[in-house]
Design a protein around this motif. Structure first.
Motif, PDB file in Angstrom:
ATOM      1  N   ARG A  46       1.109  -1.355   0.092  1.00  0.00           N
ATOM      2  CA  ARG A  46      -0.037   0.099   0.196  1.00  0.00           C
ATOM      3  C   ARG A  46       0.923   1.250   0.210  1.00  0.00           C
ATOM      4  O   ARG A  46       0.434   2.194  -0.765  1.00  0.00           O
ATOM      5  N   MET A  47       1.998   1.176   0.666  1.00  0.00           N
ATOM      6  CA  MET A  47       2.971   2.411   0.653  1.00  0.00           C
ATOM      7  C   MET A  47       3.491   2.747  -0.602  1.00  0.00           C
ATOM      8  O   MET A  47       4.115   3.721  -0.809  1.00  0.00           O
ATOM      9  N   LEU A  48       3.644   1.608  -1.432  1.00  0.00           N
ATOM     10  CA  LEU A  48       4.117   1.884  -2.758  1.00  0.00           C
ATOM     11  C   LEU A  48       3.352   2.336  -3.816  1.00  0.00           C
ATOM     12  O   LEU A  48       3.657   2.977  -5.013  1.00  0.00           O
ATOM     13  N   LEU A  49       2.173   2.598  -3.439  1.00  0.00           N
ATOM     14  CA  LEU A  49       1.027   2.882  -4.233  1.00  0.00           C
ATOM     15  C   LEU A  49       0.573   4.612  -3.934  1.00  0.00           C
ATOM     16  O   LEU A  49       0.848   4.902  -2.772  1.00  0.00           O
ATOM     17  N   ALA A  50      -0.168   5.077  -4.973  1.00  0.00           N
ATOM     18  CA  ALA A  50      -0.866   6.415  -4.730  1.00  0.00           C
ATOM     19  C   ALA A  50      -1.491   6.573  -3.356  1.00  0.00           C
ATOM     20  O   ALA A  50      -2.436   5.859  -3.355  1.00  0.00           O
ATOM     21  N   PRO A  51      -1.170   7.501  -2.644  1.00  0.00           N
ATOM     22  CA  PRO A  51      -1.458   7.563  -1.249  1.00  0.00           C
ATOM     23  C   PRO A  51      -2.913   8.281  -1.327  1.00  0.00           C
ATOM     24  O   PRO A  51      -3.966   7.934  -0.289  1.00  0.00           O
ATOM     25  N   GLN A  52      -3.284   8.926  -2.452  1.00  0.00           N
ATOM     26  CA  GLN A  52      -4.571   9.517  -2.379  1.00  0.00           C
ATOM     27  C   GLN A  52      -5.801   8.748  -2.627  1.00  0.00           C
ATOM     28  O   GLN A  52      -7.125   8.922  -2.604  1.00  0.00           O
ATOM     29  N   VAL A  53      -5.615   7.165  -2.971  1.00  0.00           N
ATOM     30  CA  VAL A  53      -6.661   6.474  -3.519  1.00  0.00           C
ATOM     31  C   VAL A  53      -6.712   5.532  -2.257  1.00  0.00           C
ATOM     32  O   VAL A  53      -5.839   5.026  -1.878  1.00  0.00           O
ATOM     33  N   ALA A  54      -8.125   5.460  -2.021  1.00  0.00           N
ATOM     34  CA  ALA A  54      -8.448   4.557  -0.761  1.00  0.00           C
ATOM     35  C   ALA A  54      -8.524   3.358  -1.351  1.00  0.00           C
ATOM     36  O   ALA A  54      -9.200   2.799  -2.558  1.00  0.00           O
ATOM     37  N   ARG A  55      -8.042   2.214  -0.726  1.00  0.00           N
ATOM     38  CA  ARG A  55      -7.995   0.959  -0.958  1.00  0.00           C
ATOM     39  C   ARG A  55      -8.334  -0.154   0.108  1.00  0.00           C
ATOM     40  O   ARG A  55      -7.763   0.238   1.092  1.00  0.00           O
ATOM     41  N   ASP A 114      -8.836  -4.818  -2.791  1.00  0.00           N
ATOM     42  CA  ASP A 114      -8.249  -4.019  -3.682  1.00  0.00           C
ATOM     43  C   ASP A 114      -6.745  -4.300  -3.979  1.00  0.00           C
ATOM     44  O   ASP A 114      -6.095  -4.594  -5.001  1.00  0.00           O
ATOM     45  N   MET A 115      -6.183  -4.554  -2.820  1.00  0.00           N
ATOM     46  CA  MET A 115      -4.606  -4.953  -2.792  1.00  0.00           C
ATOM     47  C   MET A 115      -4.340  -6.220  -3.477  1.00  0.00           C
ATOM     48  O   MET A 115      -3.433  -6.198  -4.207  1.00  0.00           O
ATOM     49  N   TYR A 116      -5.213  -7.035  -3.058  1.00  0.00           N
ATOM     50  CA  TYR A 116      -5.081  -8.275  -3.675  1.00  0.00           C
ATOM     51  C   TYR A 116      -5.287  -8.306  -5.246  1.00  0.00           C
ATOM     52  O   TYR A 116      -4.392  -8.929  -6.068  1.00  0.00           O
ATOM     53  N   VAL A 117      -6.018  -7.646  -5.792  1.00  0.00           N
ATOM     54  CA  VAL A 117      -6.261  -7.499  -7.259  1.00  0.00           C
ATOM     55  C   VAL A 117      -5.125  -6.719  -8.021  1.00  0.00           C
ATOM     56  O   VAL A 117      -4.503  -7.165  -8.859  1.00  0.00           O
ATOM     57  N   GLU A 118      -4.740  -5.717  -7.085  1.00  0.00           N
ATOM     58  CA  GLU A 118      -3.534  -4.782  -7.752  1.00  0.00           C
ATOM     59  C   GLU A 118      -2.250  -6.002  -7.840  1.00  0.00           C
ATOM     60  O   GLU A 118      -1.537  -5.826  -8.527  1.00  0.00           O
ATOM     61  N   ASP A 151      -2.043  -8.966  -8.212  1.00  0.00           N
ATOM     62  CA  ASP A 151      -2.409  -9.856  -9.129  1.00  0.00           C
ATOM     63  C   ASP A 151      -1.978  -9.413 -10.567  1.00  0.00           C
ATOM     64  O   ASP A 151      -1.465 -10.256 -11.370  1.00  0.00           O
ATOM     65  N   PHE A 152      -2.099  -8.317 -10.800  1.00  0.00           N
ATOM     66  CA  PHE A 152      -1.925  -7.840 -11.915  1.00  0.00           C
ATOM     67  C   PHE A 152      -0.584  -6.701 -12.137  1.00  0.00           C
ATOM     68  O   PHE A 152      -0.233  -6.505 -13.283  1.00  0.00           O
ATOM     69  N   ASN A 153      -0.106  -6.182 -11.224  1.00  0.00           N
ATOM     70  CA  ASN A 153       1.022  -5.249 -11.083  1.00  0.00           C
ATOM     71  C   ASN A 153       2.200  -6.067 -11.025  1.00  0.00           C
ATOM     72  O   ASN A 153       2.718  -5.942  -9.804  1.00  0.00           O
ATOM     73  N   LEU A 154       2.915  -6.279 -11.726  1.00  0.00           N
ATOM     74  CA  LEU A 154       4.162  -7.198 -12.022  1.00  0.00           C
ATOM     75  C   LEU A 154       5.553  -6.179 -11.328  1.00  0.00           C
ATOM     76  O   LEU A 154       6.101  -6.580 -10.301  1.00  0.00           O
TER      77      LEU A 154
END
Length: 254
Positions: free
Chosen positions: A153-162, A166-170, A172-175
């Protein structure tokens, strides 16, 4: 900004079991995103999927190693409950399947799965099996899933609530995200090895013989390096475990 998984045995040189009293070996993670309950709820379906697949294939349940699995797991749970307030309250359970593509895993809520096909293929002794199960239980005790999700979560845009899902989906697809998480996931394996060895030793399983599983894996030809290496090389894991043997032997001493 970084989150570092850590498992340091405080004053390791002087840490021993005294007069039969349990010794806390684990830390209680702090500063993590989401609640333990949110992570447990999102991860639980994974075990259900495996159990349902095993049931459809008539490969659900224990057949060959029932007595020793029950005996080993019972002793490990007794030690696990002495570690943290959360691990004391977890509803520890063991699900046994026969699936050849499953080895052993644990979910954040204390549910451990193991395949008898895996036990047979490695000819695991009681001590090696105790290490394997204790390693998986250590992931639950140290909340590694929640720690890894927090780091991601800390590596992703902080302004987007997750949400956790959501994190598991991310993931799965974000290599690139998974690649950035490599050091954290590998450190989690080192930690689970260390705590697993010490837990099983405190439960009375000979430390040197616990390493039989890792030693056996080291003797196998190294496979290709995966795109995302979630686990360290077996040789590195074995080297770290051998450093902990003096303490583990003291914990195992009657």
């Amino acid at each position: 900004m970084a989150l570092t998984l850590r498992f340091t045995v405080a004053l390791a040189a002087g840490l021993v079991a005294v007069a039969g009293h349990a010794v806390p070996l684990a830390y209680e993670p702090t500063g993590l995103a989401w609640s333990a309950q949110e992570v447990e709820t999102s991860a639980t379906p994974q075990a259900l999927v495996i159990a349902q697949r095993a049931e459809r294939a008539q490969q659900l349940g224990c057949r060959r190693h029932c007595e020793r699995l029950d005996r080993i797991f019972t002793r490990l749970v007794a030690e696990a409950r002495t570690q943290t307030a959360r691990s004391q309250a977890l509803p520890w359970s063991l699900t046994v399947v026969q699936l050849p593509d499953v080895d052993a895993l644990a979910l954040p809520g204390g549910q451990v799965l193991v395949s008898e096909a895996f036990i047979d293929s490695r000819a695991l002794t009681d001590e090696a099996l105790a290490f394997v199960l204790a390693h998986e239980m250590a992931h639950s005790i140290l909340e590694h899933e929640r720690q890894a999700l927090t780091f991601a979560r800390m590596l992703l845009a902080p302004q987007v609530a997750r949400s956790v899902q959501d994190m598991y989906v991310e993931m799965d697809f974000n290599l690139s995200l998974l690649k950035a998480m490599e050091p954290v996931m590998q450190q989690g394996e080192f930690e689970a090895d260390e705590l697993g060895l010490l837990l099983a030793s405190a439960a009375g399983f000979a430390p040197d013989r616990q390493l039989g599983f890792i030693e056996q894996e080291c003797a196998q030809p190294a496979g290709p390096t995966p795109v995302v290496a979630t686990h360290p090389r077996m040789a590195a894991r074995l080297a770290q475990l051998r450093l902990r043997l003096p303490l583990a032997r003291r914990l195992a001493a009657p």
